[in-house]
Design an enzyme around this catalytic site. Structure first.
Site, PDB file in Angstrom:
ATOM      1  N   GLY A  12     -14.290   7.187  -8.550  1.00 32.43           N
ATOM      2  CA  GLY A  12     -12.701   8.082  -8.681  1.00 32.43           C
ATOM      3  C   GLY A  12     -12.118   7.122  -7.679  1.00 32.43           C
TER       4      GLY A  12
ATOM      5  N   HIS B 225      -8.323   8.830   2.547  1.00 30.93           N
ATOM      6  CA  HIS B 225      -7.855   9.239   2.205  1.00 30.93           C
ATOM      7  C   HIS B 225      -9.041  10.707   1.208  1.00 30.93           C
ATOM      8  CE1 HIS B 225      -7.429   8.187  -1.548  1.00 30.93           C
ATOM      9  NE2 HIS B 225      -7.442   9.341  -2.232  1.00 30.93           N
TER      10      HIS B 225
ATOM     11  N   CYS C 137       0.577   2.942   3.205  1.00 28.76           N
ATOM     12  CA  CYS C 137       1.206   2.819   4.130  1.00 28.76           C
ATOM     13  C   CYS C 137       2.443   3.170   4.122  1.00 28.76           C
ATOM     14  CB  CYS C 137       0.838   1.650   4.660  1.00 28.76           C
ATOM     15  SG  CYS C 137      -0.903   1.458   5.483  1.00 28.76           S
TER      16      CYS C 137
ATOM     17  N   HIS D  90      -9.318  14.585   0.286  1.00 28.45           N
ATOM     18  CA  HIS D  90      -9.044  15.287  -0.477  1.00 28.45           C
ATOM     19  C   HIS D  90      -9.541  16.556   0.025  1.00 28.45           C
ATOM     20  CE1 HIS D  90      -7.157  13.218  -4.350  1.00 28.45           C
ATOM     21  NE2 HIS D  90      -8.713  12.027  -3.495  1.00 28.45           N
TER      22      HIS D  90
ATOM     23  N   HIS E  66      -6.486   3.721   0.012  1.00 30.61           N
ATOM     24  CA  HIS E  66      -6.534   3.224   1.980  1.00 30.61           C
ATOM     25  C   HIS E  66      -7.081   5.004   1.592  1.00 30.61           C
ATOM     26  CE1 HIS E  66      -3.328   4.280   5.031  1.00 30.61           C
ATOM     27  NE2 HIS E  66      -3.484   5.020   5.466  1.00 30.61           N
TER      28      HIS E  66
ATOM     29  N   ASN F 171     -12.688  10.292  -2.571  1.00 26.60           N
ATOM     30  CA  ASN F 171     -13.750   9.244  -3.037  1.00 26.60           C
ATOM     31  C   ASN F 171     -13.977   8.275  -3.010  1.00 26.60           C
ATOM     32  OD1 ASN F 171     -13.957  11.445  -5.335  1.00 26.60           O
ATOM     33  ND2 ASN F 171     -11.301  10.775  -5.678  1.00 26.60           N
TER      34      ASN F 171
ATOM     35  N   ASP G  22      -0.371  16.487  -2.759  1.00 27.53           N
ATOM     36  CA  ASP G  22      -0.357  15.129  -3.843  1.00 27.53           C
ATOM     37  C   ASP G  22       0.458  15.837  -4.948  1.00 27.53           C
ATOM     38  OD1 ASP G  22      -3.668  13.967  -4.573  1.00 27.53           O
ATOM     39  OD2 ASP G  22      -2.130  14.374  -6.341  1.00 27.53           O
TER      40      ASP G  22
ATOM     41  N   HIS H 168      -4.460   1.208   8.525  1.00 29.00           N
ATOM     42  CA  HIS H 168      -4.703   0.877   7.271  1.00 29.00           C
ATOM     43  C   HIS H 168      -6.640   1.100   7.399  1.00 29.00           C
ATOM     44  CE1 HIS H 168      -5.176  -0.217   2.570  1.00 29.00           C
ATOM     45  NE2 HIS H 168      -5.337  -0.567   3.437  1.00 29.00           N
TER      46      HIS H 168
ATOM     47  N   CYS I 172       0.564  -1.145   0.175  1.00 29.37           N
ATOM     48  CA  CYS I 172       0.036   0.154  -0.205  1.00 29.37           C
ATOM     49  C   CYS I 172       0.885   1.124  -0.310  1.00 29.37           C
ATOM     50  CB  CYS I 172      -0.894   0.130   1.563  1.00 29.37           C
ATOM     51  SG  CYS I 172      -1.959   1.436   1.475  1.00 29.37           S
TER      52      CYS I 172
HETATM   53  P1  AMP Z   1      -7.675   8.626  -5.177  1.00 27.92           P
HETATM   54  O1  AMP Z   1      -8.053   8.909  -6.951  1.00 27.92           O
HETATM   55  O2  AMP Z   1      -9.700   9.663  -4.595  1.00 27.92           O
HETATM   56  O3  AMP Z   1      -7.987   7.286  -4.408  1.00 27.92           O
HETATM   57  O4  AMP Z   1      -6.933   9.466  -4.934  1.00 27.92           O
HETATM   58  C1  AMP Z   1      -5.308   8.930  -4.891  1.00 27.92           C
HETATM   59  C2  AMP Z   1      -4.520  10.627  -5.038  1.00 27.92           C
HETATM   60  O5  AMP Z   1      -2.709  10.000  -4.988  1.00 27.92           O
HETATM   61  C3  AMP Z   1      -4.363  11.025  -6.300  1.00 27.92           C
HETATM   62  O6  AMP Z   1      -4.692  12.035  -6.290  1.00 27.92           O
HETATM   63  C4  AMP Z   1      -3.055  10.727  -6.733  1.00 27.92           C
HETATM   64  O7  AMP Z   1      -2.412  11.980  -7.826  1.00 27.92           O
HETATM   65  C5  AMP Z   1      -2.574  11.038  -5.615  1.00 27.92           C
HETATM   66  N1  AMP Z   1      -1.257  10.401  -5.225  1.00 27.92           N
HETATM   67  C6  AMP Z   1      -1.238   9.067  -5.860  1.00 27.92           C
HETATM   68  N2  AMP Z   1       0.443   7.982  -5.007  1.00 27.92           N
HETATM   69  C7  AMP Z   1       0.684   9.599  -4.915  1.00 27.92           C
HETATM   70  C8  AMP Z   1       2.207   9.319  -3.927  1.00 27.92           C
HETATM   71  N3  AMP Z   1       2.897   8.998  -3.770  1.00 27.92           N
HETATM   72  N4  AMP Z   1       2.152  10.577  -3.517  1.00 27.92           N
HETATM   73  C9  AMP Z   1       1.257  11.356  -3.348  1.00 27.92           C
HETATM   74  N5  AMP Z   1       0.200  11.757  -3.837  1.00 27.92           N
HETATM   75  C10 AMP Z   1      -0.168  10.288  -4.402  1.00 27.92           C
HETATM   76 ZN    ZN Z   2      -2.812   1.339   3.783  1.00 31.65          ZN
END
Ligand code: AMP
Ligand code: ZN
Length: 107
Positions: free
Chosen positions: A90, A97, A6, A99, A95, A84, A29, A45, A3
């Site tokens: 989307g 989160h 994580c 936005h 994990h 999301n 992001d 997680h 993950c």
């Molecule tokens: P979601 O599409 O709601 O699952 O959001 C996942 C978000 O994680 C997306 O906006 C990606 O741009 C962001 N993301 C993916 N990998 C990384 C990373 N290594 N560091 C920071 N953000 C990331």
């Molecule tokens: Zn995780």
């Protein structure tokens, strides 16, 4: 479990951290869609916010409180706090989160 969030919360891969709290961390992001785009991620997680909500209300509250603090730190105006939940909505990282996005970055 492989993950990416994580690994970020444990410091195993880098991120640009903005703030942190007892149960959550906030980092930029990697692919921002707004001038302010920060992710708020529980240290533990959970697959998504639905699992988090039924599992630990204190961690959920901490994530939202940290999100509001991040908005105050990074933005001067209105902001969105968005979870999301599920691939069709989307979600791409499974994990939980939030936005935090805003059009008005703090200088
Ligand atoms: P979601 O599409 O709601 O699952 O959001 C996942 C978000 O994680 C997306 O906006 C990606 O741009 C962001 N993301 C993916 N990998 C990384 C990373 N290594 N560091 C920071 N953000 C990331
Ligand atoms: Zn995780």
């Amino acid at each position: 479990m492989d993950c990416i969030f994580c690994k970020i919360t444990k410091g195993e891969i880098p991120a640009t951290f903005v703030a942190e709290s007892e149960h959550a961390v906030a980092f930029n992001d990697i692919s921002p869609r707004q001038p302010v785009h920060v992710l708020v991620v529980p240290r533990a997680h959970y697959t998504d916010v639905a699992e988090l909500a039924v599992s630990d209300a204190a961690v959920l509250a901490d994530v939202i409180q940290l999100g509001v603090r991040v908005a105050e730190l990074t933005s001067t105006g209105s902001f969105r706090l968005q979870f999301n939940t599920g691939a069709e909505a989307g979600q791409t990282v499974f994990h939980a989160h939030a936005h935090i996005t805003s059009k008005t970055p703090r200088a």
